[in-house]
Write an enzyme that holds these catalytic residues in place. Structure first.
Site, PDB file in Angstrom:
ATOM      1  N   GLU A  94      -5.906   2.192  -8.634  1.00 46.39           N
ATOM      2  CA  GLU A  94      -4.841   1.414  -8.009  1.00 46.39           C
ATOM      3  C   GLU A  94      -4.669   0.107  -8.786  1.00 46.39           C
ATOM      4  O   GLU A  94      -5.624  -0.676  -8.906  1.00 46.39           O
ATOM      5  CB  GLU A  94      -5.225   1.098  -6.550  1.00 46.39           C
ATOM      6  CG  GLU A  94      -4.155   0.319  -5.816  1.00 46.39           C
ATOM      7  CD  GLU A  94      -4.559  -0.025  -4.375  1.00 46.39           C
ATOM      8  OE1 GLU A  94      -5.701  -0.434  -4.153  1.00 46.39           O
ATOM      9  OE2 GLU A  94      -3.699   0.118  -3.490  1.00 46.39           O
ATOM     10  N   CYS A 132       0.829  -1.204   0.000  1.00 43.50           N
ATOM     11  CA  CYS A 132       0.000   0.000   0.000  1.00 43.50           C
ATOM     12  C   CYS A 132       0.861   1.250   0.000  1.00 43.50           C
ATOM     13  O   CYS A 132       0.376   2.338  -0.253  1.00 43.50           O
ATOM     14  CB  CYS A 132      -0.909  -0.001   1.211  1.00 43.50           C
ATOM     15  SG  CYS A 132       0.037  -0.025   2.719  1.00 43.50           S
TER      16      CYS A 132
HETATM   17  P1  NAD Z   1      -9.685  -6.577   0.044  1.00 46.79           P
HETATM   18  O1  NAD Z   1     -10.372  -5.299   0.317  1.00 46.79           O
HETATM   19  O2  NAD Z   1     -10.143  -7.386  -1.113  1.00 46.79           O
HETATM   20  O3  NAD Z   1      -9.789  -7.555   1.323  1.00 46.79           O
HETATM   21  C1  NAD Z   1      -9.440  -7.113   2.618  1.00 46.79           C
HETATM   22  C2  NAD Z   1     -10.236  -7.905   3.644  1.00 46.79           C
HETATM   23  O4  NAD Z   1     -11.630  -7.649   3.460  1.00 46.79           O
HETATM   24  C3  NAD Z   1     -10.055  -9.417   3.536  1.00 46.79           C
HETATM   25  O5  NAD Z   1      -9.959  -9.964   4.824  1.00 46.79           O
HETATM   26  C4  NAD Z   1     -11.331  -9.868   2.834  1.00 46.79           C
HETATM   27  O6  NAD Z   1     -11.723 -11.173   3.192  1.00 46.79           O
HETATM   28  C5  NAD Z   1     -12.364  -8.856   3.290  1.00 46.79           C
HETATM   29  N1  NAD Z   1     -13.416  -8.615   2.286  1.00 46.79           N
HETATM   30  C6  NAD Z   1     -13.284  -8.633   0.933  1.00 46.79           C
HETATM   31  N2  NAD Z   1     -14.450  -8.361   0.354  1.00 46.79           N
HETATM   32  C7  NAD Z   1     -15.344  -8.154   1.343  1.00 46.79           C
HETATM   33  C8  NAD Z   1     -16.743  -7.813   1.356  1.00 46.79           C
HETATM   34  N3  NAD Z   1     -17.435  -7.639   0.236  1.00 46.79           N
HETATM   35  N4  NAD Z   1     -17.334  -7.667   2.552  1.00 46.79           N
HETATM   36  C9  NAD Z   1     -16.658  -7.826   3.701  1.00 46.79           C
HETATM   37  N5  NAD Z   1     -15.334  -8.161   3.744  1.00 46.79           N
HETATM   38  C10 NAD Z   1     -14.689  -8.311   2.574  1.00 46.79           C
HETATM   39  O7  NAD Z   1      -8.117  -6.250  -0.070  1.00 46.79           O
HETATM   40  P2  NAD Z   1      -6.924  -7.206  -0.507  1.00 46.79           P
HETATM   41  O8  NAD Z   1      -7.008  -7.467  -1.980  1.00 46.79           O
HETATM   42  O9  NAD Z   1      -6.825  -8.357   0.406  1.00 46.79           O
HETATM   43  O10 NAD Z   1      -5.678  -6.257  -0.196  1.00 46.79           O
HETATM   44  C11 NAD Z   1      -5.177  -5.299  -1.090  1.00 46.79           C
HETATM   45  C12 NAD Z   1      -5.717  -3.922  -0.799  1.00 46.79           C
HETATM   46  O11 NAD Z   1      -5.390  -3.540   0.530  1.00 46.79           O
HETATM   47  C13 NAD Z   1      -5.109  -2.841  -1.677  1.00 46.79           C
HETATM   48  O12 NAD Z   1      -6.126  -1.962  -2.075  1.00 46.79           O
HETATM   49  C14 NAD Z   1      -4.118  -2.136  -0.772  1.00 46.79           C
HETATM   50  O13 NAD Z   1      -3.832  -0.793  -1.101  1.00 46.79           O
HETATM   51  C15 NAD Z   1      -4.838  -2.222   0.523  1.00 46.79           C
HETATM   52  N6  NAD Z   1      -3.933  -2.046   1.649  1.00 46.79           N
HETATM   53  C16 NAD Z   1      -3.958  -0.848   2.288  1.00 46.79           C
HETATM   54  C17 NAD Z   1      -3.098  -0.614   3.336  1.00 46.79           C
HETATM   55  C18 NAD Z   1      -3.103   0.697   4.051  1.00 46.79           C
HETATM   56  O14 NAD Z   1      -2.433   0.807   5.045  1.00 46.79           O
HETATM   57  N7  NAD Z   1      -3.838   1.698   3.624  1.00 46.79           N
HETATM   58  C19 NAD Z   1      -2.200  -1.616   3.745  1.00 46.79           C
HETATM   59  C20 NAD Z   1      -2.204  -2.835   3.079  1.00 46.79           C
HETATM   60  C21 NAD Z   1      -3.088  -3.032   2.021  1.00 46.79           C
END
Ligand code: NAD
Length: 500
Positions: free
Chosen positions: A385, A281
């Site tokens: 992104e 991120c």
């Molecule tokens: P994601 O949003 O797909 O998933 C994150 C979490 O949410 C997972 O545990 C997943 O099971 C859950 N989730 C997914 N869809 C959901 C829904 N519809 N309802 C409820 N829960 C749900 O993210 P990802 O692909 O695992 O991670 C990558 C993303 O995370 C990127 O956008 C990255 O920028 C972001 N990120 C941000 C930071 C920060 O500090 N801002 C740090 C690390 C990652």
């Protein structure tokens, strides 16, 4: 096929939901195990376990809570190679990067070891005649954490060490793409002496998450992931009366001034854009060059560096790769589609990683380092992104134009400026609309004793993670105003009380 379940009340428990997700080794494309997608009843069971543990854990003295954290730190260090190997097997990042992630997570545990000092509150003597005032920082109760795939150790460790050290109990819902590491951390917490039920893991997807967002026993929700889900988490959990911090996606810009040291810029950019295959991120995904001369030189140097990059599996090579595969087949296809889109939008594709194949790993999810020049703010590859090894170079005519571009972007997680001019750097730090800023430093991730968080659509909620904000998030302030001795009686007062 090995099946991972949950961790509830101090032990691993199989799931009975009947639903499973596949976990893959991204370097080979093979399914390595399956993970339970827990149902509502199992999630409630985890919450009940945390709730039952709260009354005793919140009474444990701060020093004794810290002692558990000290033991946990020692155990994680002892098992660091094993945990880093697990990270690499399920996430794909190279081993040294996995070790680095674990180190950054451990720094939060070290911060949490200072809880006796951090949770002291404040005290004022004699705010009135015989009247003292003091504040208590009390734990909230059951807290929940929901984490993304890209840091299976570090992001959960941004959350639970501080929450638990403050006297809360916790239910973690890790990413279903790489769930093994959080389960291992749960075992080590138990081994460190954490009482059963204080830390629980419920594996799953939206079904489990929705219970955590709506169950009235959960007091606070910490989330890290993509922006659309962060927004949903914030809206839903807030509507159910919970405290929420929801960190979202990013598009981090590096502003390159004409006076910057070109070699330092290239060395910094190559690691910040392509390390961990761009799945950070805080990765730099846009370089904004002030002036065509700066851009021409940078693009030429970057292309040469990209040709030297070693892309390969995260484990098992004699000479470690610089970056590994991306997380999944779907994500790999999405990144390649963005590269195609960039060409259609008219950007110049200088290096194209779409056809990269690592010999012997033909089913692995590899994308080679890719570089676009002449990207403009109107393009989707600039606005969205991509979360892969794709760097966009944008050309600006002036510092002011570059700054405006960064400030108008919907994300505001991290940014950096490279310059030798102190005035410009100082102005940038003051005026840029971004939460974490680097000066001649490409990935300004704050240390554990500062707080981590972005601005704009990179964070929903007022408080950042770990550091002082972390302690504020996981505690509730109570302020006591007391009159002693009782002999100092005050008469009846009908106007607003003031301390005369
Ligand atoms: P994601 O949003 O797909 O998933 C994150 C979490 O949410 C997972 O545990 C997943 O099971 C859950 N989730 C997914 N869809 C959901 C829904 N519809 N309802 C409820 N829960 C749900 O993210 P990802 O692909 O695992 O991670 C990558 C993303 O995370 C990127 O956008 C990255 O920028 C972001 N990120 C941000 C930071 C920060 O500090 N801002 C740090 C690390 C990652």
């Amino acid at each position: 096929m090995r099946r991972l379940g949950n961790y509830i009340n101090g032990q691993a428990v199989p799931s009975n939901s009947g639903r499973y997700g596949s976990v893959f080794n991204p370097a080979t494309g093979h399914e390595s195990c399956q993970v339970a997608l827990s149902n509502q009843a199992e999630t409630r069971e985890a919450i009940a376990s945390a709730e039952a543990a709260f009354s005793q854990w919140s009474q444990v003295t701060p020093l004794n809570r810290a002692r558990v954290m000290f033991k946990f730190k020692a155990l994680v260090e002892q098992h660091a190679d094993e945990i880093a190997t697990l990270i690499s097997q399920e996430h794909g990042k190279v081993f040294s990067d996995a070790r680095g992630e674990l180190t950054r997570g451990l720094e939060v545990v070290e911060f949490a070891c200072g809880i006796p000092h951090l949770q002291k509150g404040e005290h004022s003597l004699n705010v009135g005649r015989g009247v003292d005032s003091f504040s208590l920082m009390q734990p909230l109760g059951v807290c929940a954490g929901i984490s993304p795939f890209n840091f299976p150790a570090m992001v959960p460790m941004w959350m639970f060490p501080v929450a638990i050290a403050c006297g809360n109990t916790f239910v973690m819902k890790p990413s279903e793409k790489d769930p093994s590491v959080p389960l291992r951390l749960a075992e080590l917490l138990t081994e460190a002496g954490l009482p059963d039920g204080v830390f629980n893991i419920v594996n799953g997807d939206k079904e489990a998450v929705d219970v955590l967002l709506t169950d009235e026993r959960v007091q606070a929700v910490s989330f890290v992931g993509s922006t659309p889900i962060a927004e949903y988490i914030y809206a839903t959990a807030s509507a159910h009366g919970k405290r929420v911090q929801a960190l979202g996606g990013a598009k981090n810009h590096m502003l390159v001034m004409p006076d910057a040291d070109p070699d330092q810029v290239v060395a910094s950019l190559i690691g910040a854009a392509y390390g961990s295959a761009g799945e950070r991120c805080m990765a730099i995904s846009v370089a904004v060059c002030v002036g065509d001369e700066v851009a021409d030189r940078l693009v030429g140097q970057l292309a040469d560096e990209i040709d030297q990059l070693r892309v390969g599996p995260g484990l098992g090579l004699t000479e470690e790769a610089h970056m590994g595969p991306v997380i999944s087949e779907q994500h790999c296809a999405k990144i390649k589609d963005y590269i195609t889109l960039g060409q259609q939008e008219g950007a110049s594709l200088i290096r194209d990683g779409r056809d990269f194949v690592y010999p012997g790993h033909e089913h692995g999810y590899f994308v080679g380092a890719s570089l676009f020049d002449h990207v403009t703010p109107g393009m989707r590859i600039y606005q969205e992104e991509i979360f892969g090894p794709v760097l966009c170079v944008v050309r600006a005519e002036s510092y002011q134009q570059a700054l405006t571009m960064i400030n108008e972007h919907e994300y505001g997680n991290g940014t950096a400026i490279f310059t030798r001019d102190g005035d410009t750097a100082r102005q940038f730090c003051e005026n840029v609309q971004v939460g974490m800023v680097g000066v001649n430093l490409p990935i300004p991730v704050p240390m554990a004793f500062h707080s981590f968080g972005g601005w704009k659509r990179s964070l929903f909620g007022p408080l950042h993670m770990h550091g002082p904000d972390g302690v504020r998030f996981y505690t509730r302030m109570k302020t006591v105003t007391a009159r002693w001795p009782t002999g100092l009686r005050a008469g009846a007062e009908f106007s607003m009380p003031t301390m005369k």
